[in-house]
Design a protein around this motif. Structure first.
Motif, PDB file in Angstrom:
ATOM      1  N   GLY A  97       0.806  -1.208   0.000  1.00 55.03           N
ATOM      2  CA  GLY A  97       0.000   0.000   0.000  1.00 55.03           C
ATOM      3  C   GLY A  97       0.837   1.255   0.000  1.00 55.03           C
ATOM      4  O   GLY A  97       2.056   1.220   0.182  1.00 55.03           O
ATOM      5  N   ALA A  98       0.151   2.368  -0.216  1.00 53.65           N
ATOM      6  CA  ALA A  98       0.825   3.663  -0.197  1.00 53.65           C
ATOM      7  C   ALA A  98       0.955   4.147   1.227  1.00 53.65           C
ATOM      8  O   ALA A  98       0.266   3.688   2.131  1.00 53.65           O
ATOM      9  N   THR A  99       1.876   5.075   1.453  1.00 55.53           N
ATOM     10  CA  THR A  99       2.080   5.637   2.778  1.00 55.53           C
ATOM     11  C   THR A  99       2.349   7.125   2.639  1.00 55.53           C
ATOM     12  O   THR A  99       2.795   7.589   1.594  1.00 55.53           O
ATOM     13  N   LYS A 100       2.045   7.862   3.663  1.00 52.41           N
ATOM     14  CA  LYS A 100       2.332   9.296   3.642  1.00 52.41           C
ATOM     15  C   LYS A 100       3.813   9.564   3.834  1.00 52.41           C
ATOM     16  O   LYS A 100       4.306  10.640   3.582  1.00 52.41           O
ATOM     17  N   ARG A 101       4.517   8.540   4.326  1.00 47.40           N
ATOM     18  CA  ARG A 101       5.946   8.710   4.568  1.00 47.40           C
ATOM     19  C   ARG A 101       6.682   8.687   3.235  1.00 47.40           C
ATOM     20  O   ARG A 101       6.427   7.836   2.383  1.00 47.40           O
ATOM     21  N   THR A 102       7.574   9.612   3.038  1.00 53.38           N
ATOM     22  CA  THR A 102       8.350   9.663   1.805  1.00 53.38           C
ATOM     23  C   THR A 102       9.827   9.745   2.108  1.00 53.38           C
ATOM     24  O   THR A 102      10.242  10.215   3.161  1.00 53.38           O
ATOM     25  N   ASP A 103      10.620   9.253   1.173  1.00 52.31           N
ATOM     26  CA  ASP A 103      12.071   9.350   1.268  1.00 52.31           C
ATOM     27  C   ASP A 103      12.559  10.189   0.098  1.00 52.31           C
ATOM     28  O   ASP A 103      11.889  10.303  -0.923  1.00 52.31           O
ATOM     29  N   THR A 104      13.710  10.752   0.248  1.00 50.36           N
ATOM     30  CA  THR A 104      14.325  11.488  -0.847  1.00 50.36           C
ATOM     31  C   THR A 104      15.514  10.683  -1.344  1.00 50.36           C
ATOM     32  O   THR A 104      16.590  10.739  -0.761  1.00 50.36           O
ATOM     33  N   PRO A 105      15.302   9.864  -2.370  1.00 49.69           N
ATOM     34  CA  PRO A 105      16.357   8.926  -2.753  1.00 49.69           C
ATOM     35  C   PRO A 105      17.520   9.613  -3.447  1.00 49.69           C
ATOM     36  O   PRO A 105      17.338  10.492  -4.279  1.00 49.69           O
ATOM     37  N   SER A 106      18.715   9.220  -3.075  1.00 52.85           N
ATOM     38  CA  SER A 106      19.900   9.572  -3.842  1.00 52.85           C
ATOM     39  C   SER A 106      20.529   8.263  -4.267  1.00 52.85           C
ATOM     40  O   SER A 106      21.731   8.125  -4.326  1.00 52.85           O
ATOM     41  N   MET A 107      19.641   7.289  -4.557  1.00 48.27           N
ATOM     42  CA  MET A 107      20.078   5.913  -4.724  1.00 48.27           C
ATOM     43  C   MET A 107      20.944   5.720  -5.957  1.00 48.27           C
ATOM     44  O   MET A 107      21.643   4.720  -6.076  1.00 48.27           O
ATOM     45  N   THR A 108      20.888   6.625  -6.896  1.00 49.36           N
ATOM     46  CA  THR A 108      21.555   6.374  -8.157  1.00 49.36           C
ATOM     47  C   THR A 108      22.922   7.012  -8.230  1.00 49.36           C
ATOM     48  O   THR A 108      23.371   7.431  -9.283  1.00 49.36           O
ATOM     49  N   LYS A 109      23.573   7.073  -7.092  1.00 41.80           N
ATOM     50  CA  LYS A 109      24.945   7.566  -7.092  1.00 41.80           C
ATOM     51  C   LYS A 109      25.888   6.404  -6.811  1.00 41.80           C
ATOM     52  O   LYS A 109      25.658   5.607  -5.922  1.00 41.80           O
ATOM     53  N   THR A 110      26.917   6.291  -7.573  1.00 47.24           N
ATOM     54  CA  THR A 110      27.975   5.366  -7.226  1.00 47.24           C
ATOM     55  C   THR A 110      28.841   6.133  -6.259  1.00 47.24           C
ATOM     56  O   THR A 110      28.351   6.948  -5.510  1.00 47.24           O
ATOM     57  N   ARG A 111      30.130   5.922  -6.281  1.00 45.31           N
ATOM     58  CA  ARG A 111      30.972   6.771  -5.452  1.00 45.31           C
ATOM     59  C   ARG A 111      31.349   8.022  -6.239  1.00 45.31           C
ATOM     60  O   ARG A 111      32.238   8.762  -5.876  1.00 45.31           O
ATOM     61  N   THR A 112      30.670   8.187  -7.382  1.00 46.78           N
ATOM     62  CA  THR A 112      30.583   9.492  -8.021  1.00 46.78           C
ATOM     63  C   THR A 112      29.094   9.791  -8.098  1.00 46.78           C
ATOM     64  O   THR A 112      28.267   8.938  -7.815  1.00 46.78           O
ATOM     65  N   LEU A 113      28.708  10.991  -8.483  1.00 51.75           N
ATOM     66  CA  LEU A 113      27.317  11.426  -8.357  1.00 51.75           C
ATOM     67  C   LEU A 113      26.542  11.233  -9.654  1.00 51.75           C
ATOM     68  O   LEU A 113      26.976  11.614 -10.720  1.00 51.75           O
ATOM     69  N   ARG A 114      25.347  10.591  -9.508  1.00 48.44           N
ATOM     70  CA  ARG A 114      24.422  10.512 -10.635  1.00 48.44           C
ATOM     71  C   ARG A 114      23.017  10.627 -10.058  1.00 48.44           C
ATOM     72  O   ARG A 114      22.758  10.180  -8.960  1.00 48.44           O
ATOM     73  N   GLY A 165       9.704   5.754  -1.157  1.00 52.58           N
ATOM     74  CA  GLY A 165       9.075   6.424  -2.278  1.00 52.58           C
ATOM     75  C   GLY A 165       7.580   6.597  -2.146  1.00 52.58           C
ATOM     76  O   GLY A 165       6.854   6.632  -3.147  1.00 52.58           O
ATOM     77  N   GLY A 166       7.082   6.715  -0.914  1.00 49.05           N
ATOM     78  CA  GLY A 166       5.651   6.887  -0.725  1.00 49.05           C
ATOM     79  C   GLY A 166       4.869   5.589  -0.671  1.00 49.05           C
ATOM     80  O   GLY A 166       3.638   5.597  -0.638  1.00 49.05           O
ATOM     81  N   TYR A 167       5.579   4.444  -0.663  1.00 47.85           N
ATOM     82  CA  TYR A 167       4.917   3.140  -0.627  1.00 47.85           C
ATOM     83  C   TYR A 167       5.427   2.315   0.555  1.00 47.85           C
ATOM     84  O   TYR A 167       6.556   2.510   1.030  1.00 47.85           O
ATOM     85  N   THR A 168       4.587   1.387   0.992  1.00 54.09           N
ATOM     86  CA  THR A 168       4.961   0.446   2.043  1.00 54.09           C
ATOM     87  C   THR A 168       5.199  -0.919   1.415  1.00 54.09           C
ATOM     88  O   THR A 168       4.387  -1.387   0.604  1.00 54.09           O
ATOM     89  N   TYR A 169       6.305  -1.545   1.818  1.00 50.47           N
ATOM     90  CA  TYR A 169       6.645  -2.860   1.273  1.00 50.47           C
ATOM     91  C   TYR A 169       6.851  -3.854   2.411  1.00 50.47           C
ATOM     92  O   TYR A 169       7.499  -3.546   3.417  1.00 50.47           O
ATOM     93  N   GLU A 170       6.305  -5.035   2.225  1.00 46.95           N
ATOM     94  CA  GLU A 170       6.520  -6.131   3.154  1.00 46.95           C
ATOM     95  C   GLU A 170       7.788  -6.868   2.730  1.00 46.95           C
ATOM     96  O   GLU A 170       8.002  -7.130   1.537  1.00 46.95           O
ATOM     97  N   VAL A 171       8.641  -7.182   3.689  1.00 44.15           N
ATOM     98  CA  VAL A 171       9.888  -7.896   3.383  1.00 44.15           C
ATOM     99  C   VAL A 171       9.601  -9.396   3.415  1.00 44.15           C
ATOM    100  O   VAL A 171       9.307  -9.967   4.478  1.00 44.15           O
ATOM    101  N   ILE A 172       9.650 -10.032   2.263  1.00 46.41           N
ATOM    102  CA  ILE A 172       9.390 -11.473   2.177  1.00 46.41           C
ATOM    103  C   ILE A 172      10.597 -12.251   2.688  1.00 46.41           C
ATOM    104  O   ILE A 172      10.465 -13.185   3.477  1.00 46.41           O
ATOM    105  N   PHE A 173      11.781 -11.889   2.240  1.00 44.17           N
ATOM    106  CA  PHE A 173      12.999 -12.488   2.791  1.00 44.17           C
ATOM    107  C   PHE A 173      14.188 -11.581   2.495  1.00 44.17           C
ATOM    108  O   PHE A 173      14.121 -10.682   1.646  1.00 44.17           O
ATOM    109  N   ARG A 174      15.269 -11.805   3.208  1.00 49.20           N
ATOM    110  CA  ARG A 174      16.558 -11.149   2.953  1.00 49.20           C
ATOM    111  C   ARG A 174      17.618 -12.242   2.873  1.00 49.20           C
ATOM    112  O   ARG A 174      17.725 -13.090   3.768  1.00 49.20           O
ATOM    113  N   ARG A 175      18.390 -12.210   1.829  1.00 52.09           N
ATOM    114  CA  ARG A 175      19.505 -13.150   1.676  1.00 52.09           C
ATOM    115  C   ARG A 175      20.819 -12.372   1.599  1.00 52.09           C
ATOM    116  O   ARG A 175      20.857 -11.241   1.108  1.00 52.09           O
ATOM    117  N   LYS A 176      21.861 -13.008   2.072  1.00 51.81           N
ATOM    118  CA  LYS A 176      23.199 -12.424   1.998  1.00 51.81           C
ATOM    119  C   LYS A 176      24.136 -13.402   1.315  1.00 51.81           C
ATOM    120  O   LYS A 176      23.995 -14.626   1.478  1.00 51.81           O
TER     121      LYS A 176
END
Length: 613
Positions: A97-114, A165-176
């Motif tokens: 579902g959607a949520t009122k909580r939002t993040d400001t992603p800078s996710m598309t930066k490597t160790r240089t900026l994009r 990003g304004g959405y809520t996500y359920e974590v099904i699993f995490r693998r490492k």
């Protein structure tokens, strides 16, 4: 694919063969996409050529082409380094579902900026997380662990959800994953909604074992824990991190600099890591390089004091030249009584009182100089031969003050501290100074030093330390609570030792009455041996060529120091002070030591500790 060649079933015991094969195939697919991306970037059509310097359009066109080519070359370098281990974790998410909580992603930066816009991830999505973001045909196939989305891989998932990003996500699993040299070595599932949340965390122990075999210090990106990540990502202009030996204080500090740089929250060129020793600087260099934070300078506190003095106006040129051309050292050669006197509040008060006439005279001369400068500017229009007035300058000679003990001819940290204190009082603070300080082994500096830095910088700083590692009660902070007046109450406490083998941590706990939680590997060794055994081992060259071996002694034990110098190579021999902030596979702790020295020396050992009588 014959997965038996690349997977360790004993480690990957949560999975069936099909799941493991799917992960191995995904890795191979990502590596193919990276190679394709590299080929496209390399074939960019750029060629060096001669341009007409007088044709502005041609020069500008070539400059733009070269700039784009250089950016692509940097991306190629990152992608090539990523092939061997493109990611370390996977989160499977389901949109609820959607949520009122939002993040400001800078996710598309490597160790240089994009930059890239926000996005709806879809109803069900796999998020792979690595050290760098990786694109393929404009789409992110690996998210950076520093991005708002990727960083959630370190979460505890206490409510089983993440928000992005304004959405809520359920974590099904995490693998490492343990991916090395391009191969999938092992897979771990430490969170699963089907199994009630957190399953187990064998990944940490596995990776500690893997990194134990590395001959150099490495980053902790895959194994960052939730409480460590809280410190790394904190929105703070200053903090104190108190942590036991082996809790990862230094790595947390370096990872924080990488995180802040990635998210454009810090200027590394205005950042200084205050290092306890020259040995420490070289010890952390591999991690600094890996995290691409080399723009942050590493200075000892004495070097920092010198730099701040040179930034001041009003210091005589002869004094500047002397400072620039002289080596600076710590206070190791000064007695504890001399050191305590230099950094005491009483000495500071006496010095400032004695300098009051000098300060008043300097200010009067500055007023006269300002007036003369105005007159010079006005008269210069019709009298070009008029000499320009010189600004006033002062020189402070500490030896003139009887309440300051003799400090010798060299520039020790204590002398530089007093000089900085004096010059700032007389001529004022540097103009528009915007430095960010990250101070490691912060317990070894006096409250008066921190107060002076706060006065000069007019901002808080980040301190990492452990009062239990203050080797001399008369040389250091004593208790970080003394800094509350200007540092505030933002403090973090870490009491988990990941570095040392459990046997070493438990031995130190028992010997010194400590209660550090041991989370390191089992199978360590603690043994008492005679000095003759150590001599025999080095005579047989056992360990003499191994850069993971250290022989540590107390500088107060002159007899032991003299004996060790006769047979231990200098690049393996350290005082307890020199060994601070470092780690070694095997440590020989020699001679008489105080409890604090034992604590520091013994906890430098990752796997083997030999107490040498």
């Amino acid at each position: 694919m014959d997965i038996s060649e690349v997977i360790n079933y004993s480690e990957s015991d949560n999975f069936n063969a099909k799941e493991i094969d799917e992960e191995a195939e995904h890795l191979a697919s990502v590596q193919d996409m990276i190679r394709e991306q590299i080929a496209l970037l390399e074939d960019d059509g750029f060629a060096y050529r001669i341009v007409d310097f007088y044709d502005e359009n041609e020069v500008e066109e070539y400059r733009a082409e070269k700039h784009g080519h250089d950016a692509r070359q940097r991306d190629i370098k990152i992608l090539k380094s990523a092939i061997s281990s493109p990611y370390f974790s996977r989160m499977k998410l389901r949109q609820v579902g959607a949520t009122k909580r939002t993040d400001t992603p800078s996710m598309t930066k490597t160790r240089t900026l994009r930059d890239c816009s926000d996005e709806d991830l879809g109803e069900e999505v796999d998020i792979y997380v690595g050290a760098n973001v990786i694109f393929y045909r404009g789409k992110i196939i690996v998210y950076s662990h520093n991005s708002p989305l990727g960083n959630q891989v370190y979460s505890r998932f206490e409510d089983g959800k993440i928000y992005y990003g304004g959405y809520t996500y359920e974590v099904i699993f995490r693998r490492k994953f343990d991916i090395r040299d391009g191969k999938l070595i092992a897979v771990f599932q430490d969170y699963s909604i089907e199994q009630g949340g957190v399953v187990y965390d064998k990944f940490l122990a596995h990776m500690l074992k893997v990194k134990r075999g590395d001959k150099r210090l490495t980053d902790i990106i895959p194994t960052i824990q939730a409480n460590q990540n809280e410190i790394i990502t904190a929105e703070s202009d200053g903090s104190i991190v108190r942590g036991c030996a082996g809790c990862g204080k230094t790595m947390i500090m370096l990872q924080r600099l990488e995180y802040l740089n990635f998210n454009n929250k810090i200027n590394l060129y205005d950042t200084i890591i205050v290092a306890p020793s020259e040995n420490y600087k070289s010890h952390i260099q591999p991690v600094v390089d890996d995290l691409k934070i080399g723009a942050a300078r590493r200075l000892t506190m004495a070097e920092l004091y010198r730099e701040l003095i040179l930034l001041l106006g009003g210091v005589k040129q002869s004094e500047r030249r002397a400072l620039k051309n002289s080596a600076v050292v710590g206070d190791e050669e000064l007695s504890s009584a001399v050191v305590s006197a230099c950094y005491s509040k009483d000495t500071a008060k006496k010095l400032l009182a004695a300098l009051e006439p000098v300060r008043a005279s300097y200010r009067e001369r500055m007023q006269n100089y300002s007036a003369a400068l105005v007159g010079y500017v006005e008269e210069r229009e019709w009298n070009t031969s008029l000499p320009k007035p010189n600004p006033p300058a002062v020189s402070v000679k500490l030896e003139k003050f009887p309440f300051i003990p003799p400090l010798g001819a060299g520039y020790t940290k204590a002398k530089l501290y007093l000089l900085l204190l004096a010059y700032v009082y007389i001529v004022g603070k540097p103009f528009k100074l915007n430095l960010s300080l990250y101070i490691d082994e912060g317990q070894d500096y006096f409250p008066t030093e921190y107060k002076l830095l706060y006065t000069v910088l007019e901002k808080k700083f980040h301190i990492y330390g452990d009062e239990n590692q203050q080797l001399d009660p008369s040389r250091g902070i004593g208790n970080f609570d003394k800094l509350r007046k200007f540092m505030g109450d933002e403090k973090y406490f870490l009491n988990e030792n990941y570095r040392n083998a459990r046997e070493i941590t438990e031995y130190v706990n028992s010997l010194l009455g400590m209660s550090v939680t041991s989370l390191g590997l089992e199978g360590g060794k603690v043994e008492r041996i005679d000095m003759s055994v150590l001599k025999e081992r080095f005579a047989q060259h056992i360990g003499s060529s191994d850069d993971r071996v250290a022989v540590i002694y107390s500088p107060n034990d002159e007899e032991t120091a003299k004996e060790l110098c006769s047979f231990v190579p200098s690049n393996r021999l350290y005082t307890v002070t020199q060994a601070k902030g470092t780690e070694y596979e095997r440590v020989y702790a020699c001679g008489a030591m105080s409890d604090a020295e034992k604590y520091v020396a013994y906890t430098r050992a990752l796997a083997e500790l030999y107490v040498v009588d």
